[in-house]
Design a protein around this motif. Structure first.
Motif, PDB file in Angstrom:
ATOM      1  N   LYS A   1       0.815   5.648   2.034  1.00 33.51           N
ATOM      2  CA  LYS A   1       0.802   4.796   0.839  1.00 33.51           C
ATOM      3  C   LYS A   1      -0.576   4.234   0.516  1.00 33.51           C
ATOM      4  CE  LYS A   1       1.733   0.707   3.539  1.00 33.51           C
ATOM      5  NZ  LYS A   1       0.549  -0.084   3.243  1.00 33.51           N
ATOM      6  N   ASP A   2      -1.359   3.877   1.567  1.00 31.05           N
ATOM      7  CA  ASP A   2      -2.685   3.317   1.299  1.00 31.05           C
ATOM      8  C   ASP A   2      -3.570   4.378   0.661  1.00 31.05           C
ATOM      9  OD1 ASP A   2      -1.819   0.964   2.383  1.00 31.05           O
ATOM     10  OD2 ASP A   2      -2.650   1.352   4.369  1.00 31.05           O
TER      11      ASP A   2
ATOM     12  N   GLU B   1       7.262   2.405  -5.392  1.00 29.92           N
ATOM     13  CA  GLU B   1       7.154   0.947  -5.342  1.00 29.92           C
ATOM     14  C   GLU B   1       8.490   0.364  -5.779  1.00 29.92           C
ATOM     15  OE1 GLU B   1       4.243  -0.884  -7.945  1.00 29.92           O
ATOM     16  OE2 GLU B   1       4.558  -2.859  -7.028  1.00 29.92           O
TER      17      GLU B   1
ATOM     18  N   GLU C   1      -2.815  -2.325   1.065  1.00 32.96           N
ATOM     19  CA  GLU C   1      -1.790  -2.704   0.079  1.00 32.96           C
ATOM     20  C   GLU C   1      -1.697  -4.225  -0.065  1.00 32.96           C
ATOM     21  OE1 GLU C   1       2.147  -1.329   1.139  1.00 32.96           O
ATOM     22  OE2 GLU C   1       3.049  -2.220  -0.640  1.00 32.96           O
TER      23      GLU C   1
ATOM     24  N   ASN D   1       5.639   8.413  -2.698  1.00 34.12           N
ATOM     25  CA  ASN D   1       5.500   6.959  -2.624  1.00 34.12           C
ATOM     26  C   ASN D   1       6.260   6.314  -3.767  1.00 34.12           C
ATOM     27  OD1 ASN D   1       3.608   6.288  -0.384  1.00 34.12           O
ATOM     28  ND2 ASN D   1       2.280   7.719  -1.489  1.00 34.12           N
TER      29      ASN D   1
ATOM     30  N   LEU E   1       5.264  -0.746  -1.481  1.00 36.77           N
ATOM     31  CA  LEU E   1       5.219   0.711  -1.541  1.00 36.77           C
ATOM     32  C   LEU E   1       5.956   1.284  -0.346  1.00 36.77           C
ATOM     33  CD1 LEU E   1       1.452   1.306  -2.390  1.00 36.77           C
ATOM     34  CD2 LEU E   1       3.397   1.845  -3.866  1.00 36.77           C
TER      35      LEU E   1
ATOM     36  N   THR F   1       3.501   7.415   7.131  1.00 31.83           N
ATOM     37  CA  THR F   1       2.881   6.520   6.150  1.00 31.83           C
ATOM     38  C   THR F   1       1.760   7.206   5.380  1.00 31.83           C
ATOM     39  OG1 THR F   1       3.232   4.840   7.853  1.00 31.83           O
ATOM     40  CG2 THR F   1       2.035   4.163   5.873  1.00 31.83           C
TER      41      THR F   1
ATOM     42  N   SER G   1       6.774   4.904   1.595  1.00 35.06           N
ATOM     43  CA  SER G   1       6.443   6.323   1.726  1.00 35.06           C
ATOM     44  C   SER G   1       7.685   7.040   2.225  1.00 35.06           C
ATOM     45  CB  SER G   1       5.313   6.531   2.742  1.00 35.06           C
ATOM     46  OG  SER G   1       4.143   5.883   2.334  1.00 35.06           O
TER      47      SER G   1
ATOM     48  N   THR H   1       1.613  -0.368  -9.227  1.00 34.99           N
ATOM     49  CA  THR H   1       1.388   1.049  -9.528  1.00 34.99           C
ATOM     50  C   THR H   1       1.577   1.434 -10.995  1.00 34.99           C
ATOM     51  OG1 THR H   1       3.690   1.491  -8.938  1.00 34.99           O
ATOM     52  CG2 THR H   1       2.068   1.763  -7.195  1.00 34.99           C
TER      53      THR H   1
END
Lengths: 157, 430
Positions: free
Chosen positions: B90-91, B253, B210, B251, B239, B88, B241, B8
């Motif tokens: 994150k994607d 990382e 991811e 989010n 990642l 979730t 969330s 990220t």
């Protein structure tokens, strides 16, 4: 009788050739037809798709009934979908839902009399960090308060 | 405490989502390197990196790739972007902020496994993320990064987008394959595994968004560099969330192995308002809940969370404060699973419905003490008896909520109202 427009027909034909198997075009075709039919799918729509796609009615019907984004009854010009899954509930989505229903004198999943709004409660839309949220047609509105949500909805033409 | 930004690093730059911006920060240089490597070497590098599937199951990616038949049969690479596990999101940021990183990861992975065709399956509600991915695909085709003879190497790879239409079960890899085939998204019996017989009965690899994006830093820096982050059994970064009752949801990382409390209190800025931490669901709604005491012992890696009887899952950390009623929250989850069961296997179709009805009878003040045991009994009978993991995913929260917060359930049954909130939730559940 429902019929796809010339453009819609073209799009469905393109989808039929886009994937390795013609059956894969059923979901995209349902999206195209739903849009042209004003937001929901009827048995007439399915019959028409079956004819133009040369795929049995039963095969299209079972797909249509399986996915929540295909509407089985008419929805308002603005379909308001409020996430009421866990992260949103933790951030007041139920109070937000209640406030919207009271402000517009409507019930969940019932279209308002002027045909403008249908408010639904839905499962996780992937906006958990920006809770609470609502989706109006295709757009996400995040980090809402009950007042802000009603203000957005009142601003819809 | 600092974020580790293998994936990220450049996500906050708006131009990173364009081809030009992505290339300015080294984008597609890893692809050029990869296309000069023997495919087996890429697979070995991913194997040695210890990368595990980031969608939820945590299966080693390189090993999954290794299950493909060795002969030259056509095979498919599918990206699972049906992100739907509650908690979730994150994607979505990969789609929105780094679409080319995903595409680069997919071309490299496709080349490694000998695939000439890939799909990105994206959940139907992600209209804006899908539009960004489609624009990025257009840019990549235009300059010859996709299609025939990629960058003059003689290698072909086509990539297309397929939209889901609202079904949690399509996040299960064989359910996703059914959906891509134009059917109801019902999972398929395994074996045969998709690597042997997947999409249209052809060898198929399904990887999470991811996971595929993480292939880029792994091939760029090598497996050894990747293993400098994380733990022995959970290498690299992931990642997470963060959502619920925290000050700074979002989010993040971080290196795998990072203490869970650091994510909540350092990155997340702690619990909102003047509340105390009560519980955390550490890996998406399907993961068993942890008590506040357990949170202090937990690290964000596969083995630490497994040791506490829960799982890392998709990396969705849902924080619950002490003003929340666990019976009420379980009602939210049982409603979700009964709504999302695909109906194929009886223990899941019937079980999720019954769990939801029983929890709601308690919430409506009609509960009996034996209903708590009944919930546990039904949940135990749903485990390990179905084609896919949704049935287990529905059972685990029920068992963990009751085991760890039994007093709240008993109080609710006895008094007809919540121990925490003092009210009945009957009218709050839609």
């Amino acid at each position: 009788m429902f019929q796809l427009s010339e453009e819609g027909l073209q799009k469905v034909q393109t989808e039929l050739k886009r994937y390795e198997s013609r059956q894969s075009a059923v979901i995209p075709a349902l999206y195209i037809a739903q849009k042209e039919n004003g937001g929901h799918v009827t048995s007439e729509v399915i019959d028409h798709l079956s004819q133009v796609m040369d795929i049995p009615v039963s095969r299209i019907n079972e797909v249509f009934k399986f996915y929540t984004m295909f509407n089985q009854k008419n929805v308002g010009k603005y379909h308001v979908q409020i996430c009421n899954n866990i992260s949103c509930v933790l951030n007041g989505s139920r109070e937000l839902t209640q406030h919207i229903l009271e402000s517009f004198h409507c019930k969940l999943n019932d279209m308002t009399l002027d045909g403008k709004l249908t408010v639904s409660s839905v499962e996780c839309l992937g906006a958990c960090g920006m809770a609470p949220m609502m989706q109006i047609n295709e757009d996400y509105h995040e980090n809402l308060t009950p007042e802000k949500a009603v203000e957005i909805l009142k601003g819809l033409k | 405490m600092k974020e580790v930004q293998l994936l990220t690093e450049h996500y906050s730059k708006p131009e990173y989502r364009t081809l030009k911006g992505y290339q300015q920060w080294g984008g597609y240089e890893t692809l050029k390197k990869a296309l000069k490597m023997p495919p087996q070497q890429i697979i070995d590098e991913v194997k040695n990196s210890g990368l595990r599937g980031r969608g939820g199951a945590g299966f080693p990616t390189g090993m999954k790739w290794g299950f493909l038949p060795k002969n030259g049969e056509p095979r498919f690479l599918l990206c699972n972007g049906d992100e739907g596990e509650p908690g979730t999101f994150k994607d979505r940021i990969i789609f929105e902020q780094a679409p080319h990183q995903l595409i680069e990861g997919m071309i490299i992975s496709g080349f490694a496994i000998g695939s000439k065709k890939g799909y990105i399956y994206i959940r139907g509600e992600y209209k804006k993320p899908a539009a960004i991915i489609e624009a990025a695909l257009g840019e990549a085709y235009e300059v010859g990064l996709l299609g025939k003879n990629i960058l003059g190497t003689g290698i072909d790879f086509d990539l297309d987008v397929y939209w889901g239409a609202g079904a949690y079960i399509c996040g299960e890899e064989t359910g996703m394959i059914s959906s891509l085939e134009g059917d109801k998204g019902q999972p398929k019996l395994k074996p045969p595994f998709p690597a042997v017989q997947g999409y249209l009965k052809k060898p198929t690899i399904v990887n999470n968004v991811e996971t595929l994006a993480a292939v880029v830093p792994i091939i760029r820096d090598g497996a050894t560099a990747y293993r400098q982050f994380g733990t022995e059994k959970s290498p690299g970064t992931k990642l997470f969330s963060l959502s619920g009752n925290v000050n700074k949801p979002g989010n993040y990382e971080v290196s795998l192995g990072t203490p869970l409390k650091d994510l909540i209190y350092d990155f997340g800025g702690g619990i909102k308002g003047d509340r105390q931490l009560k519980a955390v669901i550490p890996g998406g709604s399907s993961a068993p809940v942890l008590t506040a005491d357990e949170v202090l012992k937990a690290n964000l890696d596969y083995e630490s969370l497994a040791g506490l009887g829960t799982m890392l899952g998709s990396g969705a950390v849902i924080v619950i404060d002490d003003s929340q009623c666990m019976v009420d929250l379980l009602g939210v989850l049982t409603h979700f699973y009964s709504h999302e069961s695909c109906g194929q296997c009886t223990p899941c179709r019937e079980g999720t419905g019954w769990l939801n009805k029983i929890v709601h009878s308690i919430l409506e003040g009609r509960g009996r003490l034996q209903d708590i045991e009944l919930l546990e009994k039904v949940a135990h009978q749903m485990k390990g008896k179905t084609i896919c993991a949704l049935s287990d995913a529905a059972a685990l929260p029920v068992i963990s909520f009751i085991t760890k917060f039994r007093d709240e359930f008993e109080f609710y049954v006895r008094e007809g109202r919540s121990k925490v909130k003092g009210i009945s939730h009957a009218k709050m559940h839609h």
